[in-house]
Design a protein around this motif. Structure first.
Motif, PDB file in Angstrom:
ATOM      1  N   VAL A 128      45.968 -21.002  38.036  1.00 51.54           N
ATOM      2  CA  VAL A 128      46.131 -21.628  36.722  1.00 51.54           C
ATOM      3  C   VAL A 128      47.420 -22.430  36.645  1.00 51.54           C
ATOM      4  O   VAL A 128      47.423 -23.598  36.225  1.00 51.54           O
ATOM      5  N   VAL A 129      48.528 -21.840  37.054  1.00 51.55           N
ATOM      6  CA  VAL A 129      49.801 -22.553  36.983  1.00 51.55           C
ATOM      7  C   VAL A 129      49.831 -23.674  38.012  1.00 51.55           C
ATOM      8  O   VAL A 129      50.359 -24.763  37.756  1.00 51.55           O
ATOM      9  N   GLY A 130      49.231 -23.423  39.156  1.00 50.94           N
ATOM     10  CA  GLY A 130      49.189 -24.455  40.183  1.00 50.94           C
ATOM     11  C   GLY A 130      48.460 -25.704  39.732  1.00 50.94           C
ATOM     12  O   GLY A 130      48.738 -26.810  40.233  1.00 50.94           O
ATOM     13  N   TYR A 131      47.533 -25.576  38.796  1.00 53.67           N
ATOM     14  CA  TYR A 131      46.778 -26.719  38.301  1.00 53.67           C
ATOM     15  C   TYR A 131      47.675 -27.730  37.584  1.00 53.67           C
ATOM     16  O   TYR A 131      47.315 -28.904  37.455  1.00 53.67           O
ATOM     17  N   LEU A 132      48.856 -27.277  37.141  1.00 54.75           N
ATOM     18  CA  LEU A 132      49.793 -28.197  36.496  1.00 54.75           C
ATOM     19  C   LEU A 132      50.526 -29.067  37.511  1.00 54.75           C
ATOM     20  O   LEU A 132      51.161 -30.055  37.133  1.00 54.75           O
TER      21      LEU A 132
ATOM     22  N   ALA B  61      48.751 -37.644  22.731  1.00 52.54           N
ATOM     23  CA  ALA B  61      49.001 -36.817  23.915  1.00 52.54           C
ATOM     24  C   ALA B  61      49.449 -35.416  23.520  1.00 52.54           C
ATOM     25  O   ALA B  61      49.109 -34.428  24.192  1.00 52.54           O
ATOM     26  N   LEU B  62      50.205 -35.301  22.432  1.00 57.87           N
ATOM     27  CA  LEU B  62      50.612 -33.988  21.932  1.00 57.87           C
ATOM     28  C   LEU B  62      49.405 -33.247  21.377  1.00 57.87           C
ATOM     29  O   LEU B  62      49.212 -32.050  21.644  1.00 57.87           O
ATOM     30  N   VAL B  63      48.574 -33.940  20.601  1.00 56.26           N
ATOM     31  CA  VAL B  63      47.377 -33.318  20.040  1.00 56.26           C
ATOM     32  C   VAL B  63      46.502 -32.764  21.159  1.00 56.26           C
ATOM     33  O   VAL B  63      45.982 -31.636  21.071  1.00 56.26           O
ATOM     34  N   ASP B  64      46.342 -33.534  22.208  1.00 58.16           N
ATOM     35  CA  ASP B  64      45.525 -33.098  23.344  1.00 58.16           C
ATOM     36  C   ASP B  64      46.060 -31.810  23.942  1.00 58.16           C
ATOM     37  O   ASP B  64      45.301 -30.880  24.255  1.00 58.16           O
ATOM     38  N   GLN B  65      47.373 -31.716  24.088  1.00 57.95           N
ATOM     39  CA  GLN B  65      47.970 -30.526  24.694  1.00 57.95           C
ATOM     40  C   GLN B  65      47.969 -29.338  23.729  1.00 57.95           C
ATOM     41  O   GLN B  65      47.820 -28.187  24.160  1.00 57.95           O
ATOM     42  N   LEU B  66      48.096 -29.595  22.437  1.00 58.38           N
ATOM     43  CA  LEU B  66      47.957 -28.526  21.452  1.00 58.38           C
ATOM     44  C   LEU B  66      46.552 -27.930  21.503  1.00 58.38           C
ATOM     45  O   LEU B  66      46.365 -26.709  21.390  1.00 58.38           O
ATOM     46  N   GLU B  67      45.566 -28.783  21.682  1.00 63.45           N
ATOM     47  CA  GLU B  67      44.179 -28.331  21.726  1.00 63.45           C
ATOM     48  C   GLU B  67      43.888 -27.518  22.991  1.00 63.45           C
ATOM     49  O   GLU B  67      43.052 -26.608  22.978  1.00 63.45           O
TER      50      GLU B  67
ATOM     51  N   ASP C 136      56.932  -6.048  28.233  1.00 62.45           N
ATOM     52  CA  ASP C 136      55.751  -5.337  28.705  1.00 62.45           C
ATOM     53  C   ASP C 136      54.477  -6.091  28.341  1.00 62.45           C
ATOM     54  O   ASP C 136      53.443  -5.904  28.981  1.00 62.45           O
ATOM     55  N   ALA C 137      54.549  -6.902  27.296  1.00 65.63           N
ATOM     56  CA  ALA C 137      53.389  -7.682  26.863  1.00 65.63           C
ATOM     57  C   ALA C 137      53.871  -8.984  26.249  1.00 65.63           C
ATOM     58  O   ALA C 137      54.976  -9.061  25.698  1.00 65.63           O
ATOM     59  N   VAL C 138      53.029 -10.018  26.353  1.00 65.77           N
ATOM     60  CA  VAL C 138      53.358 -11.336  25.813  1.00 65.77           C
ATOM     61  C   VAL C 138      52.199 -11.806  24.942  1.00 65.77           C
ATOM     62  O   VAL C 138      51.037 -11.773  25.361  1.00 65.77           O
ATOM     63  N   LEU C 139      52.541 -12.240  23.735  1.00 65.78           N
ATOM     64  CA  LEU C 139      51.551 -12.684  22.755  1.00 65.78           C
ATOM     65  C   LEU C 139      51.894 -14.101  22.321  1.00 65.78           C
ATOM     66  O   LEU C 139      53.049 -14.400  22.017  1.00 65.78           O
ATOM     67  N   PHE C 140      50.897 -14.976  22.274  1.00 69.02           N
ATOM     68  CA  PHE C 140      51.102 -16.355  21.835  1.00 69.02           C
ATOM     69  C   PHE C 140      50.363 -16.585  20.524  1.00 69.02           C
ATOM     70  O   PHE C 140      49.152 -16.354  20.432  1.00 69.02           O
ATOM     71  N   GLY C 141      51.092 -17.033  19.507  1.00 64.32           N
ATOM     72  CA  GLY C 141      50.478 -17.418  18.248  1.00 64.32           C
ATOM     73  C   GLY C 141      50.174 -18.907  18.245  1.00 64.32           C
ATOM     74  O   GLY C 141      50.993 -19.724  18.683  1.00 64.32           O
ATOM     75  N   LEU C 142      49.000 -19.278  17.768  1.00 66.76           N
ATOM     76  CA  LEU C 142      48.584 -20.677  17.669  1.00 66.76           C
ATOM     77  C   LEU C 142      48.164 -20.972  16.229  1.00 66.76           C
ATOM     78  O   LEU C 142      47.730 -20.070  15.498  1.00 66.76           O
ATOM     79  N   ASP C 143      48.293 -22.221  15.814  1.00 67.25           N
ATOM     80  CA  ASP C 143      47.855 -22.641  14.485  1.00 67.25           C
ATOM     81  C   ASP C 143      46.362 -22.913  14.492  1.00 67.25           C
ATOM     82  O   ASP C 143      45.819 -23.429  15.479  1.00 67.25           O
ATOM     83  N   ASP C 144      45.701 -22.587  13.383  1.00 64.50           N
ATOM     84  CA  ASP C 144      44.330 -23.058  13.176  1.00 64.50           C
ATOM     85  C   ASP C 144      44.419 -24.544  12.833  1.00 64.50           C
ATOM     86  O   ASP C 144      44.916 -24.918  11.777  1.00 64.50           O
TER      87      ASP C 144
ATOM     88  N   LEU D 172      44.481 -22.660  28.359  1.00 70.75           N
ATOM     89  CA  LEU D 172      45.372 -22.481  29.498  1.00 70.75           C
ATOM     90  C   LEU D 172      45.947 -21.071  29.514  1.00 70.75           C
ATOM     91  O   LEU D 172      45.941 -20.384  30.543  1.00 70.75           O
ATOM     92  N   LEU D 173      46.436 -20.622  28.372  1.00 65.91           N
ATOM     93  CA  LEU D 173      47.065 -19.303  28.297  1.00 65.91           C
ATOM     94  C   LEU D 173      46.048 -18.191  28.489  1.00 65.91           C
ATOM     95  O   LEU D 173      46.330 -17.174  29.142  1.00 65.91           O
ATOM     96  N   ASP D 174      44.865 -18.361  27.915  1.00 62.89           N
ATOM     97  CA  ASP D 174      43.812 -17.362  28.111  1.00 62.89           C
ATOM     98  C   ASP D 174      43.422 -17.269  29.585  1.00 62.89           C
ATOM     99  O   ASP D 174      43.212 -16.167  30.113  1.00 62.89           O
ATOM    100  N   ALA D 175      43.316 -18.425  30.244  1.00 61.04           N
ATOM    101  CA  ALA D 175      42.947 -18.431  31.658  1.00 61.04           C
ATOM    102  C   ALA D 175      43.998 -17.727  32.509  1.00 61.04           C
ATOM    103  O   ALA D 175      43.678 -17.100  33.522  1.00 61.04           O
ATOM    104  N   LEU D 176      45.243 -17.806  32.056  1.00 56.73           N
ATOM    105  CA  LEU D 176      46.344 -17.175  32.786  1.00 56.73           C
ATOM    106  C   LEU D 176      46.318 -15.656  32.635  1.00 56.73           C
ATOM    107  O   LEU D 176      46.850 -14.941  33.492  1.00 56.73           O
TER     108      LEU D 176
END
Length: 340
Positions: A302-306, A87-93, A56-64, A98-102
């Motif tokens: 948003v997903v189409g942008y990938l 490249a990984l750092v860039d995608q982590l940032e 019913d809901a999806v939550l994403f946890g991210l590291d500070d 991306l998720l908020d925009a979705l």
């Protein structure tokens, strides 16, 4: 009978790391030419999980990524890990944006980690009467397994091949009750976080100690007030039952030192997830971030942008349509009454 509502909680950095290494050869770029293979892999796996569990809901946890209270307390925390690929750092940032925009709900707790979000999500679900599934490749979340919370531990083979761990399956794997997993981990230590275990108490002896004594609190109390007599007698009785040499006296000797208790208590403090974070979940407010279904135009954009049409199609089906499984428990989940 309607099913209990379900919160899907995602350890986003864990999935991004796995997908970065698994999909780097694809060199997938988004429409702006930026690396996108880890982001796409994470999103694809979450879409598959949503399709399977019908949350019913999806939550994403991210590291500070700017500060860490654990590193401040212990500068050697996670020391020794290889430097991250840029490249990984860039995608982590970029993951949070991306998720908020979705339209998903993301939480980046100040000075803390996705593991803390998982811990708070399990606590929130228990208080709200929801079920919770945590998706991660990290064992830390095993400490939150209960009648209401299960962990889908992502391994090689993706969502469909990953084990869904409940209290019974955790006991079968480690020989301990779910409520004792944190103590087990503190005794064993965690090399990936550069946290040594209690000397002489490894992953084979720790389950015996906890199952026979009930908890480390009972162990420490017996050492303080009975000089460990109950500990020795209990472990020696166990050894006699299973036909192995007695270990009571040697285990007492290892645990009776101040260093052993200090190491255990320090590991407990480092490994314990925060359970009091404000997750910002408002499930009774339609359209709140993280609630499904999402807006089709937003998902398509948003997903189409990938730049992967098949993933956009999957996202439109999974994220914008009412769950097909309403009225039945999600895969692998039962109510506490059914568990009994």
């Amino acid at each position: 009978m309607s099913r209990p509502r379900l919160l899907l909680t995602v350890d986003a950095p864990s999935l991004l790391h796995r997908n970065h290494h698994a999909r780097a050869e694809s060199e997938l770029r988004d429409r702006a030419g930026r690396p996108a293979w880890a982001l796409h892999g994470m999103l694809r796996q979450i879409l598959e999980a949503i399709d399977q569990f019908a949350p019913d809901a999806v939550l994403f946890g991210l590291d500070d990524r700017r500060s860490s209270v654990r590193e401040q307390a212990y500068p050697a925390y996670k020391a020794g890990r290889a430097a991250k690929d840029p490249a990984l750092v860039d995608q982590l940032e970029r993951a949070g944006a991306l998720l908020d925009a979705l339209g998903m709900r993301t939480v980046t707790p100040a000075g803390l980690e996705a593991d803390d979000v998982n811990a708070s999500a399990a606590t929130w679900a228990e208080a709200a009467g929801w079920h919770c599934v945590i998706i991660t490749s990290d064992r830390d979340s095993f400490a939150h397994i209960s009648d209401r919370t299960q962990v889908l531990r992502l391994i090689n083979g993706g969502i469909s091949a990953s084990p869904l761990l409940n209290p019974a399956r955790l006991r079968a794997l480690y020989g301990i009750a779910a409520e004792h997993y944190l103590e087990y981990a503190a005794l064993r230590g965690d090399a990936s976080d550069n946290l040594p275990g209690v000397p002489g108490i490894g992953e084979k002896l720790a389950p015996v100690l906890l199952s026979e004594m009930g908890s480390m609190q009972a162990v420490w109390a017996d050492i303080d007030h009975c000089a460990g007599a109950t500990l020795v007698a209990t472990l020696d009785s166990y050894c006699q039952e299973v036909g192995r040499p007695r270990i009571g006296a040697s285990v007492l000797k290892r645990l009776a030192t101040p260093a052993a208790r200090e190491r255990f208590e320090f590991n407990m403090s480092m490994m314990s997830g925060r359970t009091d974070l404000d997750l910002g979940l408002t499930p009774d407010v339609p359209g709140s971030p993280g609630l499904l279904p999402l807006e089709p135009d937003r998902v398509s954009r948003v997903v189409g942008y990938l730049g992967v049409p098949s993933t956009t199609q999957l996202a439109l089906r999974v994220l914008t349509e009412p769950p097909a499984s309403v009225g039945r428990p999600p895969v692998g989940l039962t109510t506490p009454a059914e568990d009994r």
